[in-house]
Design a protein around this motif. Structure first.
Motif, mmCIF file in Angstrom:
data_model
loop_
_atom_site.group_PDB
_atom_site.id
_atom_site.type_symbol
_atom_site.label_atom_id
_atom_site.label_comp_id
_atom_site.label_asym_id
_atom_site.label_seq_id
_atom_site.Cartn_x
_atom_site.Cartn_y
_atom_site.Cartn_z
ATOM 1 N N ALA A 46 0.845 -1.191 0.000
ATOM 2 C CA ALA A 46 0.000 0.000 0.000
ATOM 3 C C ALA A 46 0.876 1.235 0.000
ATOM 4 C CB ALA A 46 -0.927 0.005 1.216
ATOM 5 N N THR A 58 -4.501 7.162 -1.923
ATOM 6 C CA THR A 58 -3.968 5.900 -1.431
ATOM 7 C C THR A 58 -4.066 4.827 -2.507
ATOM 8 O OG1 THR A 58 -6.115 5.314 -0.468
ATOM 9 C CG2 THR A 58 -4.530 6.422 0.982
ATOM 10 N N TYR A 59 -3.172 3.867 -2.426
ATOM 11 C CA TYR A 59 -3.099 2.801 -3.414
ATOM 12 C C TYR A 59 -2.855 1.486 -2.682
ATOM 13 C CZ TYR A 59 -2.369 6.771 -6.515
ATOM 14 O OH TYR A 59 -2.508 7.951 -7.184
ATOM 15 N N TYR A 60 -3.397 0.405 -3.245
ATOM 16 C CA TYR A 60 -3.277 -0.912 -2.624
ATOM 17 C C TYR A 60 -3.023 -1.975 -3.684
ATOM 18 C CZ TYR A 60 -5.598 1.482 1.236
ATOM 19 O OH TYR A 60 -5.922 2.363 2.237
ATOM 20 N N LYS A 65 -6.852 -5.198 -0.848
ATOM 21 C CA LYS A 65 -7.955 -4.237 -0.965
ATOM 22 C C LYS A 65 -9.155 -4.714 -0.164
ATOM 23 C CE LYS A 65 -6.789 -2.254 -5.456
ATOM 24 N NZ LYS A 65 -7.163 -2.148 -6.890
ATOM 25 N N THR A 69 -5.843 -0.802 5.344
ATOM 26 C CA THR A 69 -6.039 0.632 5.140
ATOM 27 C C THR A 69 -4.776 1.369 5.537
ATOM 28 O OG1 THR A 69 -8.404 0.435 5.651
ATOM 29 C CG2 THR A 69 -7.438 2.637 5.730
ATOM 30 N N ILE A 70 -4.275 2.174 4.614
ATOM 31 C CA ILE A 70 -3.130 3.027 4.919
ATOM 32 C C ILE A 70 -3.643 4.416 5.243
ATOM 33 C CG2 ILE A 70 -2.732 3.641 2.488
ATOM 34 C CD1 ILE A 70 0.276 3.708 3.142
ATOM 35 N N LEU A 81 -0.660 1.298 8.920
ATOM 36 C CA LEU A 81 -1.246 0.283 8.069
ATOM 37 C C LEU A 81 -2.143 -0.569 8.961
ATOM 38 C CD1 LEU A 81 -1.331 -0.882 5.179
ATOM 39 C CD2 LEU A 81 0.356 -2.571 5.931
ATOM 40 N N TYR A 104 4.673 1.860 -7.174
ATOM 41 C CA TYR A 104 4.328 0.478 -6.894
ATOM 42 C C TYR A 104 5.572 -0.402 -6.782
ATOM 43 C CZ TYR A 104 -0.525 1.574 -8.133
ATOM 44 O OH TYR A 104 -1.783 2.099 -8.175
#
Length: 122
Positions: A46, A58-60, A65, A69-70, A81, A104
């Protein structure tokens, strides 16, 4: 030089939760979480972009997913996290990383924490 200090790892049973914390000595970097399981390459988990006038994003990775949760608290220079519904395949050493831009892949991150072990038993 930015220092990152992680905490919050541990051992839980499948379905349980853990919250990892990463305190950074610098401000408002893009922050990422990566993990590395034994015998495997380090992988993206994440990330949260640096905060701008329009906020942050935010990205996962797909496998987390809806479960992880970040979040970040810039006043405390801390990124979290939250990991829920943990699975045995989430077992790994988790690393916090900081860089100028979200990515990423691990290369663009300039600073890394020491890692914290997360073990999920079935």
């Amino acid at each position: 030089q930015v220092q990152l200090v992680e905490s919050g790892g541990g051992s839980v049973q499948a379905g349980g939760s853990l919250r990892l914390s990463c305190v950074a000595s610098g401000r408002n970097y893009a922050m990422g979480w990566f993990r590395q399981a034994p015998g495997k390459e380090r992988e993206f988990v994440a990330a949260a972009t640096a905060i701008t006038w329009s906020g942050g994003r935010t990205y996962y990775t797909d496998s987390v997913k809806g479960r992880f949760t970040i979040s970040r608290d810039n006043a405390k220079n801390t990124v979290y996290l939250q990991m829920n519904s943990l699975k045995p395949e989430d077992t790994a050493v988790y690393y916090c990383a900081a860089g100028r831009e979200m990515s990423y892949v691990s290369g663009p991150y300039d600073y890394w924490g020491q890692g914290t072990q997360v073990t999920v038993s079935s």
